[in-house]
Scaffold this motif. Structure first.
Motif, short mmCIF file in Angstrom:
data_model
loop_
_atom_site.label_atom_id
_atom_site.label_comp_id
_atom_site.label_asym_id
_atom_site.label_seq_id
_atom_site.Cartn_x
_atom_site.Cartn_y
_atom_site.Cartn_z
N VAL A 115 43.06 40.37 35.64
CA VAL A 115 42.32 41.64 35.70
C VAL A 115 43.02 42.68 34.80
O VAL A 115 42.37 43.42 34.05
CB VAL A 115 42.21 42.15 37.15
N ALA A 116 44.34 42.71 34.86
CA ALA A 116 45.09 43.68 34.07
C ALA A 116 44.81 43.46 32.58
O ALA A 116 44.50 44.40 31.84
CB ALA A 116 46.58 43.55 34.36
N GLU A 117 44.86 42.20 32.18
CA GLU A 117 44.62 41.89 30.76
C GLU A 117 43.20 42.30 30.36
O GLU A 117 42.99 42.89 29.31
CB GLU A 117 44.83 40.39 30.58
N HIS A 118 42.25 42.01 31.26
CA HIS A 118 40.84 42.33 30.97
C HIS A 118 40.65 43.83 30.73
O HIS A 118 39.88 44.24 29.87
CB HIS A 118 39.98 41.85 32.14
N TYR A 119 41.34 44.65 31.54
CA TYR A 119 41.16 46.10 31.42
C TYR A 119 42.23 46.77 30.55
O TYR A 119 42.31 48.00 30.50
CB TYR A 119 41.14 46.75 32.81
#
Ligand code: ATP
Length: 450
Positions: A364-368
């Motif tokens: 999720v962190a990478e996605h955002y």
């Protein structure tokens, strides 16, 4: 319907009165005129036969008609006159049939895509009801009907079902199914030919019908001439109360680089989405397919496929076909072992991988484009709060551990905070396309085989 159609008699009477035409002149020249089509600001008028004198009518009445139309509608239209033979040459392209099978073939319909073979589940209930309503009253209620949803979820099947339903009731209805890609290719071909006849033929093919089904409209994005031509096709059909059904992989508002005038037209009628089917619907679809193809597989095999292939119905059906084809070829019974062997490439080993909260947080962190520390930390700006709630939701959905444990992995938060975050996303999923899309993409990243 365009008001000019409705008030055509009144327009002719206005010309008669304002130009003080005698009854005989009116009857000879004006009364026989009918509207052939109205395309963006051009009214094409059909002059019944050459004897009537196309040139004479054009010289004498084009301007009075233009003025009368402008007075009625408040906007300027150009007037064009055509003879029946001009139109007929082109109309031959879409002959009328009163035979259901011929009409079906002419319309490019898949005989298997009917309402009878379509399984209704919570993922497509609304789209199904909307399609049935359109099938019962084409051109009258929801025009256009805009069906959208991910790949292989039944949009084409539904639009064909509408067409079959209409043809069963009235086989002479002129229906045409096409994809936006085909539309574009034919348009390019017509332009390449460089003569008016090719272009007229193209236009008449698409405007001389009662129902237009156009699949995968997202491919017209960024193609200016196609958008322009489609815009006029849309207006001509819509103005004449002809039904238009459009499918797309996304709703109009998410179709970037689409001209606003087209986007707004897509939103004129009804938008209906189809999402991924739930487990029960997947089982029902497999059962239906089995029944249609005359097989009877063990419940455990059907359940195995339905549990593992989640997001795409085409793949779901494909898996069943693959198992049966393999068993036939090898002359073997369909067993669970055989099903597992056949589907091992489709059902990714990632599915068996345990999805941990850490893995979710990192993804999720990478996605955002934020850090995992942002997610588990205490910052409260929207750049991190929303991804944090998304991570909570995905942990609950995919990690298969208690809320308390999720809380511990998410910076020692209380389980009620996790519950609140999950509820928030659940609510958003009901209304926000952005959240739906984000969850869909993230789930794919976390479980690539599904
Ligand atoms: N609810 C359903 N009941 C039965 N079969 C279905 C259902 N939904 C989809 N299918 C089947 O799944 C396959 C894929 O459906 P379809 O081609 O209509 O998907 P699509 O949404 O148009 O896909 P694409 O985005 O690729 O154009 C078809 O064989 C169709 O019959």
């Amino acid at each position: 319907m365009n008001i000019i159609y409705e008030k055509w008699d009144e327009i002719l009477e206005t010309v008669k009165t304002e130009h003080e035409l005698s009854d005989v002149s009116f009857k000879t020249w004006l009364k026989p005129l009918t509207i052939h089509s109205i395309d963006d600001q051009v009214v094409t008028i059909l002059v019944p036969s050459q004897q009537v004198g196309l040139n004479y009518i054009s010289k004498k009445y084009a301007l009075p008609l233009k003025v009368a139309i402008s007075e009625l509608t408040g906007s300027d239209y150009d007037i064009r006159f055509v003879l029946p033979e001009d139109v007929q040459n082109v109309e031959k392209e879409v002959p009328v049939s009163t035979n259901y099978n011929t009409s079906m073939e002419m319309a490019n319909l898949n005989p298997k895509y009917t309402f009878d073979t379509f399984v209704v589940g919570s993922n497509n209930k609304f789209a199904h009801a909307a399609s049935l309503a359109v099938a019962e009253s084409p051109g009258e209620i929801y025009n256009p009907l805009f069906l959208y949803g991910g790949v292989g979820l039944g949009k084409t099947h539904l639009m064909h079902s509408v067409a079959h339903f209409i043809l069963e009731r009235n086989p002479s209805t002129k229906i045409l199914y096409t994809t936006s890609e085909e539309f574009t290719n034919e348009l390019i071909e017509a332009i390449r030919n460089g003569n008016n006849t090719a272009m007229t033929k193209f236009r008449e093919k698409y405007r001389n019908i009662d129902v237009l089904l156009i699949d995968d409209i997202q491919f017209i994005i960024g193609k200016e001439s196609t958008q322009e031509e489609f815009f006029h096709t849309f207006n001509a059909l819509h103005g004449a109360k002809k039904q238009i059904i459009i499918s797309s992989d996304k709703p109009p508002k998410d179709m970037e680089i689409l001209e606003d005038r087209i986007r707004s037209r897509f939103e004129w009628g009804l938008l209906a989405d189809i999402s991924s089917p739930d487990y029960e619907t997947r089982v029902a679809i497999l059962r239906k397919k089995e029944e249609m193809d005359g097989y009877n597989l063990d419940d455990s095999i059907i359940e195995y496929i339905a549990k593992n292939i989640k997001s795409n119905i085409r793949e779901l059906e494909g898996s069943l076909n693959k198992i049966i084809a393999y068993a036939n070829l090898e002359k073997r019974e369909v067993t669970m072992e055989l099903a597992e062997t056949v589907l091992k490439d489709i059902i990714s080993p990632n599915d068996k991988k345990i999805i941990t909260p850490e893995y979710i947080i990192n993804t999720v962190a990478e996605h955002y484009d934020i850090t995992p520390e942002d997610i588990i930390g205490t910052k409260r700006n929207s750049k991190v709060v929303y991804p944090r709630q998304i991570a909570m939701y995905l942990c609950r959905e995919l990690a298969n551990i208690p809320l308390k444990s999720i809380g511990q992995c998410m910076g020692n938060r209380d389980h009620t905070t996790i519950m609140h975050g999950c509820d928030k996303i659940e609510q958003e999923l009901k209304t926000s396309q952005t959240t739906q899309k984000a969850i869909e993409i993230l789930k794919k990243k976390l479980q690539p085989g599904n």
